[in-house]
Design an enzyme around this catalytic site. Structure first.
Site, PDB file in Angstrom:
ATOM      1  CG  ASP A  39       1.364  -7.414  -6.986  1.00 54.39           C
ATOM      2  OD1 ASP A  39       0.260  -7.480  -6.729  1.00 54.39           O
ATOM      3  OD2 ASP A  39       2.155  -8.095  -5.872  1.00 54.39           O
ATOM      4  CE1 TYR A  92       4.617  -8.459  -0.460  1.00 51.57           C
ATOM      5  CE2 TYR A  92       4.059  -7.044  -2.339  1.00 51.57           C
ATOM      6  CZ  TYR A  92       4.119  -8.408  -1.793  1.00 51.57           C
ATOM      7  OH  TYR A  92       3.489  -9.619  -2.477  1.00 51.57           O
ATOM      8  CE  LYS A 146      -0.288  -9.593  -3.490  1.00 53.74           C
ATOM      9  NZ  LYS A 146       0.697  -8.477  -3.744  1.00 53.74           N
TER      10      LYS A 146
END
Length: 339
Positions: free
Chosen positions: A56, A61, A86
């Protein structure tokens, strides 16, 4: 070092089957402390070598760093890896000043813009494909929508974006076969109940709200997932550190009541010679809605430590003892019944 055989569970009602242990990509992007790029890539490669098939990541990030690092490894050894990223944040060059506070050490030179609209989600998906340098993302999560991130008033227009167009974009991507599963990735279960009113979702990535320390999402969220045929990935199984010997809970100093409860749980674990982190890591999978637990090691050595906890035998009586002492919420699934 040979790959091990992990149990696999299906994501919702999709064809995707993932190992019950995954690899989260936030820590590798340098949250709170720097992780060298070679070390991050080595950790991802080690996870794949060990047989973990679920990875993931997210644009947030390291402001693109995590996706770049994941892609570097996956382009060489995608194999049967299932990849999630995401949507909800677009990245733009930030010039001289970042407008948003962050905890990333040495992020890439971008700032984030929240956009949960139809166009924003379509663009976010395309941008992630570009940063990753791969041909597909399997699972797409709506990232950090909700009051915890945006506040009550700030969340209203963003939720309207998701409601009026963002969800339609996700459905088009899934129904067209571009992605295989859609969901939300958040830290609060209440917003996931709101999302269920918008339509059908395959999987939810919930961080910190169904752990050995806290089962606040048990009712009605986890029960509703079973009724709707949706799966749950549990992020933050150590509650940001307090269940692995740290002093932080929800990314801040753990309050006294939390520290006290952790000590009580640890005393039960010690009684059965089980490391507290091992119990924390394995606990979420006792719930039938959970398909994966997603820790975030920073190095191959940290991952090996997680694998040792993963392999640690835990007697059923440990869970029963925790229930007897009122350390698990009523109704929590444990072997042989519920707490």
């Amino acid at each position: 070092m040979s790959a091990r055989q992990f149990e696999k569970r299906r994501i919702g009602q999709t064809e995707l089957e993932i190992t019950t242990l995954g690899l989260g990509g936030a820590s590798l992007a340098g949250i709170f402390s720097r992780v060298p790029a070679e070390q991050a890539r080595a950790t991802i490669a080690h996870a794949l070598e060990m047989g973990i098939n679920y990875l993931d990541t997210a644009p947030q990030y390291g402001y693109g760093r995590s996706e770049h690092l994941m892609g570097d490894v996956l382009r060489e050894r995608r194999q049967d890896a299932v990849l999630s990223s995401k949507v909800g944040r677009l990245l733009r060059p930030f010039g001289t000043d970042r407008s948003s506070p962050h905890n990333w050490v040495d992020p890439l030179p971008f700032d984030q813009v929240y956009d949960y609209s139809y166009d924003g989600i379509m663009r976010s998906h395309e941008d992630s494909i570009q940063r990753l340098g791969v041909d597909k993302i399997d699972v797409l999560y709506v990232h950090d929508i909700g009051t915890m991130t945006h506040g009550v008033e700030g969340n209203r227009p963003l939720w309207q974006q998701l409601e009026s167009g963002g969800y339609r974009a996700l459905r088009e991507l899934r129904d067209g076969g571009v992605v295989k599963a859609i969901g939300l990735g958040v830290n609060e279960w209440q917003v996931l109940m709101d999302a269920m009113a918008l339509g059908d979702w395959d999987v939810f990535l919930l961080a910190g709200r169904y752990t050995l320390l806290e089962q606040t999402s048990l009712e009605p969220f986890m029960r509703t997932c079973l009724e709707r045929g949706s799966s749950v990935v549990i992020g933050g199984p150590f509650n940001s550190g307090v269940l692995v010997g740290g002093s932080t809970f929800n990314y801040a100093k753990a309050p006294d009541d939390v520290v006290s409860k952790v000590r009580q749980i640890e005393a039960v674990c010690r009684e059965f010679d089980v490391p507290l982190p091992a119990a924390a890591l394995q606990f979420p999978l006792l719930h039938p809605a959970v398909c994966n637990v997603l820790p975030g090691p920073r190095s191959p050595e940290e991952l090996d430590g997680i694998l040792a906890w993963w392999d640690a035998p835990i007697p059923d009586v440990l869970w029963m003892r925790l229930a007897e002492q009122g350390l698990l919420a009523p109704g929590t699934p444990i072997p042989g019944g519920t707490a």
